[in-house]
Design a protein around this motif. Structure first.
Motif, PDB file in Angstrom:
ATOM      1  N   TYR A   3      -1.930   7.446   9.220  1.00 37.91           N
ATOM      2  CA  TYR A   3      -1.749   6.383  10.206  1.00 37.91           C
ATOM      3  C   TYR A   3      -2.646   6.612  11.418  1.00 37.91           C
ATOM      4  N   ARG A   4      -2.713   7.837  11.891  1.00 38.37           N
ATOM      5  CA  ARG A   4      -3.560   8.121  13.059  1.00 38.37           C
ATOM      6  C   ARG A   4      -5.013   7.750  12.793  1.00 38.37           C
ATOM      7  N   ARG A   5      -5.446   7.939  11.563  1.00 39.91           N
ATOM      8  CA  ARG A   5      -6.856   7.708  11.240  1.00 39.91           C
ATOM      9  C   ARG A   5      -7.149   6.265  10.827  1.00 39.91           C
ATOM     10  N   THR A   6      -6.160   5.551  10.309  1.00 45.63           N
ATOM     11  CA  THR A   6      -6.397   4.168   9.865  1.00 45.63           C
ATOM     12  C   THR A   6      -5.819   3.127  10.816  1.00 45.63           C
ATOM     13  N   GLY A   7      -4.782   3.466  11.544  1.00 50.27           N
ATOM     14  CA  GLY A   7      -4.086   2.498  12.384  1.00 50.27           C
ATOM     15  C   GLY A   7      -3.256   1.512  11.587  1.00 50.27           C
ATOM     16  N   ALA A   8      -3.096   1.751  10.306  1.00 49.00           N
ATOM     17  CA  ALA A   8      -2.395   0.804   9.430  1.00 49.00           C
ATOM     18  C   ALA A   8      -0.992   1.305   9.104  1.00 49.00           C
ATOM     19  N   TYR A   9       0.006   0.533   9.505  1.00 47.08           N
ATOM     20  CA  TYR A   9       1.377   0.802   9.090  1.00 47.08           C
ATOM     21  C   TYR A   9       1.627  -0.121   7.889  1.00 47.08           C
ATOM     22  N   PRO A  10       1.831   0.443   6.702  1.00 48.38           N
ATOM     23  CA  PRO A  10       1.870  -0.392   5.487  1.00 48.38           C
ATOM     24  C   PRO A  10       2.931  -1.488   5.520  1.00 48.38           C
ATOM     25  N   VAL A  11       2.495  -2.718   5.325  1.00 46.04           N
ATOM     26  CA  VAL A  11       3.386  -3.873   5.260  1.00 46.04           C
ATOM     27  C   VAL A  11       3.792  -4.102   3.809  1.00 46.04           C
ATOM     28  N   ASN A  12       5.081  -4.290   3.582  1.00 43.40           N
ATOM     29  CA  ASN A  12       5.571  -4.586   2.229  1.00 43.40           C
ATOM     30  C   ASN A  12       6.103  -6.003   2.101  1.00 43.40           C
ATOM     31  N   HIS A  13       7.105  -6.370   2.909  1.00 41.97           N
ATOM     32  CA  HIS A  13       7.742  -7.674   2.745  1.00 41.97           C
ATOM     33  C   HIS A  13       7.607  -8.515   4.005  1.00 41.97           C
ATOM     34  N   VAL A  14       7.332  -9.797   3.804  1.00 39.04           N
ATOM     35  CA  VAL A  14       7.262 -10.763   4.893  1.00 39.04           C
ATOM     36  C   VAL A  14       8.187 -11.927   4.545  1.00 39.04           C
ATOM     37  N   VAL A  15       8.206 -12.935   5.383  1.00 42.69           N
ATOM     38  CA  VAL A  15       9.004 -14.139   5.144  1.00 42.69           C
ATOM     39  C   VAL A  15       8.053 -15.296   4.882  1.00 42.69           C
ATOM     40  N   CYS A  16       8.282 -16.012   3.792  1.00 41.34           N
ATOM     41  CA  CYS A  16       7.425 -17.156   3.491  1.00 41.34           C
ATOM     42  C   CYS A  16       8.232 -18.454   3.491  1.00 41.34           C
TER      43      CYS A  16
ATOM     44  N   ILE B 187      -1.591  -5.425   7.118  1.00 42.67           N
ATOM     45  CA  ILE B 187      -1.731  -6.598   6.242  1.00 42.67           C
ATOM     46  C   ILE B 187      -3.105  -6.603   5.591  1.00 42.67           C
ATOM     47  N   GLU B 188      -4.134  -6.427   6.402  1.00 39.58           N
ATOM     48  CA  GLU B 188      -5.498  -6.559   5.881  1.00 39.58           C
ATOM     49  C   GLU B 188      -5.845  -5.452   4.891  1.00 39.58           C
ATOM     50  N   LEU B 189      -5.359  -4.242   5.126  1.00 39.36           N
ATOM     51  CA  LEU B 189      -5.663  -3.168   4.196  1.00 39.36           C
ATOM     52  C   LEU B 189      -4.978  -3.400   2.854  1.00 39.36           C
ATOM     53  N   CYS B 190      -3.746  -3.867   2.884  1.00 42.51           N
ATOM     54  CA  CYS B 190      -3.048  -4.176   1.637  1.00 42.51           C
ATOM     55  C   CYS B 190      -3.762  -5.285   0.868  1.00 42.51           C
ATOM     56  N   LEU B 191      -4.221  -6.304   1.579  1.00 47.45           N
ATOM     57  CA  LEU B 191      -4.938  -7.394   0.912  1.00 47.45           C
ATOM     58  C   LEU B 191      -6.259  -6.900   0.321  1.00 47.45           C
TER      59      LEU B 191
ATOM     60  N   GLY C  27      -7.787  -5.759  -8.636  1.00 49.97           N
ATOM     61  CA  GLY C  27      -7.812  -6.872  -9.566  1.00 49.97           C
ATOM     62  C   GLY C  27      -6.564  -7.730  -9.583  1.00 49.97           C
ATOM     63  N   LEU C  28      -5.712  -7.585  -8.582  1.00 44.90           N
ATOM     64  CA  LEU C  28      -4.486  -8.380  -8.538  1.00 44.90           C
ATOM     65  C   LEU C  28      -4.746  -9.788  -8.023  1.00 44.90           C
ATOM     66  N   VAL C  29      -5.784  -9.945  -7.212  1.00 45.40           N
ATOM     67  CA  VAL C  29      -6.203 -11.250  -6.711  1.00 45.40           C
ATOM     68  C   VAL C  29      -7.725 -11.323  -6.798  1.00 45.40           C
ATOM     69  N   PRO C  30      -8.288 -12.529  -6.835  1.00 42.78           N
ATOM     70  CA  PRO C  30      -9.723 -12.658  -7.086  1.00 42.78           C
ATOM     71  C   PRO C  30     -10.619 -12.307  -5.912  1.00 42.78           C
ATOM     72  N   ARG C  31     -10.074 -12.234  -4.698  1.00 33.61           N
ATOM     73  CA  ARG C  31     -10.891 -11.933  -3.528  1.00 33.61           C
ATOM     74  C   ARG C  31      -9.988 -11.406  -2.425  1.00 33.61           C
ATOM     75  N   VAL C  32     -10.605 -10.904  -1.381  1.00 34.01           N
ATOM     76  CA  VAL C  32      -9.840 -10.424  -0.232  1.00 34.01           C
ATOM     77  C   VAL C  32      -9.491 -11.630   0.645  1.00 34.01           C
ATOM     78  N   TYR C  33      -8.236 -11.930   0.746  1.00 31.85           N
ATOM     79  CA  TYR C  33      -7.815 -13.079   1.552  1.00 31.85           C
ATOM     80  C   TYR C  33      -7.746 -12.704   3.027  1.00 31.85           C
ATOM     81  N   PRO C  34      -8.340 -13.501   3.913  1.00 29.86           N
ATOM     82  CA  PRO C  34      -8.119 -13.287   5.343  1.00 29.86           C
ATOM     83  C   PRO C  34      -6.655 -13.524   5.668  1.00 29.86           C
ATOM     84  N   ALA C  35      -6.112 -12.763   6.593  1.00 24.93           N
ATOM     85  CA  ALA C  35      -4.702 -12.926   6.939  1.00 24.93           C
ATOM     86  C   ALA C  35      -4.397 -14.349   7.377  1.00 24.93           C
ATOM     87  N   GLU C  36      -5.332 -14.961   8.096  1.00 22.44           N
ATOM     88  CA  GLU C  36      -5.121 -16.321   8.593  1.00 22.44           C
ATOM     89  C   GLU C  36      -4.974 -17.347   7.476  1.00 22.44           C
TER      90      GLU C  36
END
Length: 293
Positions: free
Chosen positions: A197-210, A266-270, A277-286
């Protein structure tokens, strides 16, 4: 008159004020559905569109975008956590560390499970272990019926029994294991997660609300009102997050809401989802999240 949303969420402390009516709106009401485990709701949401509002795994959300399911996430992360300790082996395993996993067999509930996505990305980025050189043994398919697992994914029966018998070398996020009979594959896993975390700044996101995108378009106020409701419900929560032990590393707000607060996770998980190979491209969070006021 308020609109009524058929909704499914796990009973997290930070959403209970919304579920029990302590936090409410004059514009939105909820018909709460009980789904246990909540991951079954993800499958129903993307296969049949059963709910108007639903908790969903971030990887499933990205795959839903790939297959045109018409879902938009709120900037509300209801579950996130560090996963280094979720990769385990038998206590007497000859594995000395994650570098020894090349060519081995690893069990995970589904290849698309978000915790597995995180760990495969970490294994490649940090330990040089390519997921394509591992055989993945799963108990079920992806939430998205359209997605087909890659050829190095096999179906097993009981991953806990397979781990204990030695049929698989390691496993990810299995519940109900005897802690005396297992250990983490990554030594000092919590310390490794903190350093990561110190080196990436990424806290892994698992579940959101859609929410169904059509509803957000039909009711322009809805996205902002739902975000407010979830924010107020979290403010009313009294129980600490299960990840509170990481507070000295990440700060006192273990579960912040908002896209910017969660963007690295979010962005690192995407990125990992696309690389695997789970999705065809890297989706922008927006592209996946509601960004209105």
């Amino acid at each position: 008159m308020s609109i009524v949303l058929k909704a499914a969420l796990a009973d997290y402390p930070h959403v209970m004020a919304l579920k029990d009516g302590s936090v409410r709106s004059g514009q939105v009401a909820f018909a709460w559905q009980s789904v246990t485990p909540i991951t079954r709701a993800f499958r129903r949401m993307v296969r049949t569109g059963e709910f108007d509002l639903c908790e969903i795994a971030l990887t499933t959300l990205a795959q839903a975008a790939a297959y045109g399911k018409g879902l938009t996430a709120l900037p509300v992360v209801v579950m996130r956590g560090f996963h280094h300790a979720a990769l385990v082996c038998r206590a007497d395993s000859p594995l000395r560390g994650p570098e020894d996993l090349a060519g081995k067999r690893i069990g995970v509930r589904a290849f698309s499970q978000t915790t597995g996505v995180w760990l495969r990305g970490i294994l490649l980025d940090w330990y040089g272990v390519d997921h394509r050189g591992i055989t993945w043994v799963t108990e079920e398919d992806a939430h998205l019926q359209e997605y087909q697992d890659p050829p190095n994914v096999l179906r097993g029966q009981d991953l806990k029994a397979m781990l204990m018998s030695g049929e698989i070398d390691a496993a990810i996020a299995l519940a109900g294991l005897d802690p005396a009979r297992i250990r983490t594959v990554i030594p000092d896993a919590d310390d490794a997660a903190a350093e990561w975390y110190r080196r990436t700044g990424a806290y892994p996101v698992n579940h959101v609300v859609c929410v169904k995108t059509a509803l957000l378009r039909q009711h322009p106020f809805l996205g902002a009102e739902l975000t407010r409701l979830f924010t107020d419900a979290k403010a009313a929560a009294r129980e600490p997050s299960a990840e509170a032990r990481f507070a000295p590393v990440v700060g006192s707000d273990i579960l912040p809401y908002g896209l910017e607060a969660n963007r690295p996770g979010i962005e690192l998980c995407l990125r990992y989802a696309a690389e695997q190979g789970l999705v065809p491209r890297v989706y922008p969070a927006e592209e996946l999240f509601f960004t209105g006021g």
